[in-house]
Design a protein around this motif. Structure first.
Motif: not given
Length: 702
Positions: A163-171, A199-209
């Motif tokens: 759930q946390a990953e989905v919430i982080k991915m949305r914005p 996407v690579n320039a975003s704050n997402l660190s998890d590869d699957d995300s």
């Protein structure tokens, strides 16, 4: 005689154009045309093709018409994330079941979303009585044909998201979709190619995300730029029937005339020399042309990828040049025009409005800043510092615009800031590079150049100081007098000061023959023939000009050195020669007064005349052992009267009122210089007025 008259007429014509009203009118009309054609293509919207050449008509007929229709991609994206949160949180479902649900849901949701949007579009078209079946069919076709194929392996990864990953991915997904859908998308695959990098320039660190956000965003990108067959056919049909919109041309003509009238009225009301000096007006026109040309060149590079390229345009260059070369107040007025022109020329994204306030605001801010930074600049390095200041202020202006408009595209923001920093550097470099061109071509000395020439370390001034210290001191005193006198009548005080420093540089060839350098030594003129003395004295003006030209000094400085004595008479040596002739009794050849006059020319401009007067006044007052106020006043009045009677001021544009002002200023300045040596008359005692007694101590110290 005929040849002489012809030469005189030619010279009169050359000199006459500088004050010609006809030439002045032509220059203002040139400004009108410059303004008109610089913004013509930006303000005149072609709604016709009448009078267009055949090859241009063919080009128009071959050009398809496209329309932009944006689908609500963010709504589609929100539905997907809502489904992810709903399914993934359901613990009663296995990952296999969730995978199967997603594989069916994505396809069904896409088809339903497209169908809903097409229905809305049809209802909108029907309500506006502009039903275009072919366009709606084309839009629906492109939505279906360009549907993104969601990778099968991604369906297996979706159920593993917390759930946390989905919430982080949305914005992250919403931001990317929002920015990309602003572009005109005819081929969605091209835009989808940009997603991975963003996407690579975003704050997402998890590869699957990152992988899943990339696929979801690609799935949410729809085409929004569609071929309109009906509009294309209408455009082709209208090629030979439409008429020119002359009203727009009339409106533009009124606008540019107002621009020029605004500039003209300020120049006229401010009583600048520019109003009667066509040379300076021509330079102003050139500055406007160069500045507008710079803006037009930058505007050619504006595109969807670089919409804010206008921030790179060195708009402040024109304001800086006007402030340095002409008048800083005129630079403020010109900056208003430059800002309005920038808001028109760089209006790339808002064709429905005439002006883009963003470029107008930034242009005005950096232009005003540049004037404050350079109008008192004393060195060329000051211009470079002004460029740095311009860059910083422009960055602040752009930042304020982005914050006010809630623009959240980081890439665009960084690009805009980069353009602003480059703009400051380019502006400084261009001004430093162009400044010598105007100084040489128009014979104008900028304050920057004059201050550089006044540096005591200049080779010629060092030579003057070391070889003729008396002349150097005399030149400094003349500089103080002439600067004050010039500023009192609105002339160029700095030019007078610098011209005074160099006006007697010719004396360095024979320093001992000039009285100010004869310290504890005999006067060589006591033992030589007055005719030879005359030749030596007169030669210093000619020698000075030659030396100045050898050092490539500016023409106004050379002219002051040549003209400061005009054609005045060397009275001392003339009367000495006459007396020697009387004593010798040889009257075979009469001594001519013209033989003992300087060759001239007479002063041709105010500053040369002022330096000449101050040169004579300073030497005369210095000869007084203990000058009184009355002596100074009498001496100044006598010298000016002699110059007027000798017609030495006839060829410059000094008025009698200005000459009177100069006389008063010289008297006041001399009193300030010699205040410690002036004896004041005794003042009667108020207590003893009746007895006629005076007070010995009734003196005033100034």
């Amino acid at each position: 005689m005929i040849f002489t008259k012809s030469s005189d007429k030619k010279q009169a014509f050359i000199n006459g154009w500088k004050q010609s009203k006809l030439v002045r009118l032509f220059l203002y009309l040139t400004l009108v045309l410059v303004f008109f054609f610089s913004v013509f293509q930006h303000l005149i919207v072609p709604n016709n093709n009448s009078g267009v050449a055949d090859n241009e008509k063919e080009s128009i007929q071959d050009t398809p018409v496209y329309v932009q229709h944006s689908i609500h991609s963010l709504d589609f994206l929100d539905r997907i994330f809502d489904k992810l949160e709903q399914i993934n949180i359901d613990a009663s479902l296995t990952d296999e079941v969730k995978t199967e649900i997603y594989s069916v849901y994505f396809s069904q949701e896409y088809d339903a979303f497209v169908e809903d949007n097409v229905k809305l579009l049809m209802e909108s078209e029907e309500s506006e009585d502009s039903f275009n079946v072919s366009l709606i069919q084309e839009i629906e076709k492109q939505y279906i044909d360009q549907q993104y194929t969601f990778p099968v392996e991604a369906f297996f990864k979706l159920p593993r998201l917390s759930q946390a990953e989905v919430i982080k991915m949305r914005p992250v997904a919403e931001s990317i979709v929002s920015n990309l859908m602003k572009e005109q998308i005819e081929d969605a695959s091209v835009i989808r190619g940009k997603v991975a990098e963003m996407v690579n320039a975003s704050n997402l660190s998890d590869d699957d995300s990152r992988i899943l956000v990339t696929e979801i965003v690609r799935y949410s990108i729809f085409p929004n730029y569609f071929y309109d067959a009906v509009a294309t056919q209408d455009a082709m049909s209208a090629t030979d029937t439409a008429e020119t919109n002359y009203w727009q041309i009339v409106g533009l003509s009124i606008l540019v005339i107002l621009f020029t009238a605004f500039l003209y009225m300020y120049i006229r009301q401010s009583k600048l020399q520019l109003h009667n000096n066509n040379v300076q007006l021509l330079m102003l026109v050139f500055i406007f042309i160069i500045n507008i040309l710079g803006m037009k060149i930058v505007a050619l590079g504006q595109s969807l990828d670089y919409p804010y390229l206008g921030f790179l345009a060195p708009v402040a260059m024109g304001s800086m040049l006007i402030a340095i070369l002409l008048d800083y107040k005129l630079a403020f007025i010109s900056s208003i025009l430059f800002s309005l022109l920038a808001s028109i020329i760089f209006n790339f994204e808002n064709p429905d409005v005439l002006f883009d306030y963003r470029y107008g605001l930034v242009a005005s801010v950096i232009s005003f800043t540049s004037i404050f930074a350079v109008h008192k600049a004393s060195q060329r390095s000051s211009i470079l510092k002004a460029g740095i200041f311009i860059a910083l202020v422009e960055c602040l202006s752009i930042a304020s615009i982005f914050l006010l408009t809630d623009e959240n595209n980081i890439t665009t923001f960084v690009l805009s800031m980069t353009f602003a920093l480059m703009n400051g550097l380019l502006t400084a470099v261009f001004v430093i590079g162009i400044l010598p061109f105007f100084e040489v071509s128009f014979g104008i000395l900028s304050s920057v150049k004059l201050v550089e020439l006044s540096n005591p370390n200049h080779p010629m001034l060092r030579k003057l100081l070391t070889e003729t210290p008396g002349t150097y001191h005399h030149s400094v005193m003349v500089a103080n007098l002439s600067e004050a006198a010039a500023e009192s009548i609105g002339a160029n005080g700095l030019l007078c000061r610098v011209g005074s420093f160099y006006h007697d540089v010719g004396k360095t060839k024979r320093p001992n023959y000039f009285i100010e350098n004869q310290i504890n030594s005999e006067n060589p003129h006591d033992t030589i023939d007055p005719d030879l003395s005359k030749s030596i004295i007169i030669a210093h003006a000619r020698d000075g000009v030659e030396m100045l030209k050898e050092h490539k000094m500016p023409k106004p400085i050379c002219d002051i050195a040549e003209q400061h004595h005009g054609t005045t008479l060397l009275k001392y040596f003339y009367h000495k020669a006459k007396k020697q002739q009387e004593l010798s009794g040889e009257f075979e050849e009469e001594i001519q007064e013209s033989d003992f006059r300087y060759p001239g020319p007479k002063a041709q401009f105010k500053e040369a005349a002022i330096v000449g007067l101050c040169d004579c006044v300073e030497a005369a007052v210095r000869s007084l052992s203990n000058p009184t106020m009355d002596q100074i006043n009498t001496m100044v009045d006598k010298i000016i009267k002699d110059r007027l009677e000798d017609q030495q001021l006839n060829e410059c544009d000094l008025t009698l009122k200005e000459i009177d002002t100069i006389a008063k200023t010289l008297k006041e300045t001399l009193l300030g210089i010699f205040h410690s040596r002036i004896e004041y008359p005794e003042l009667p005692s108020r207590d003893n007025d009746k007895k006629g007694v005076t007070k010995d101590e009734a003196t005033v110290s100034m």
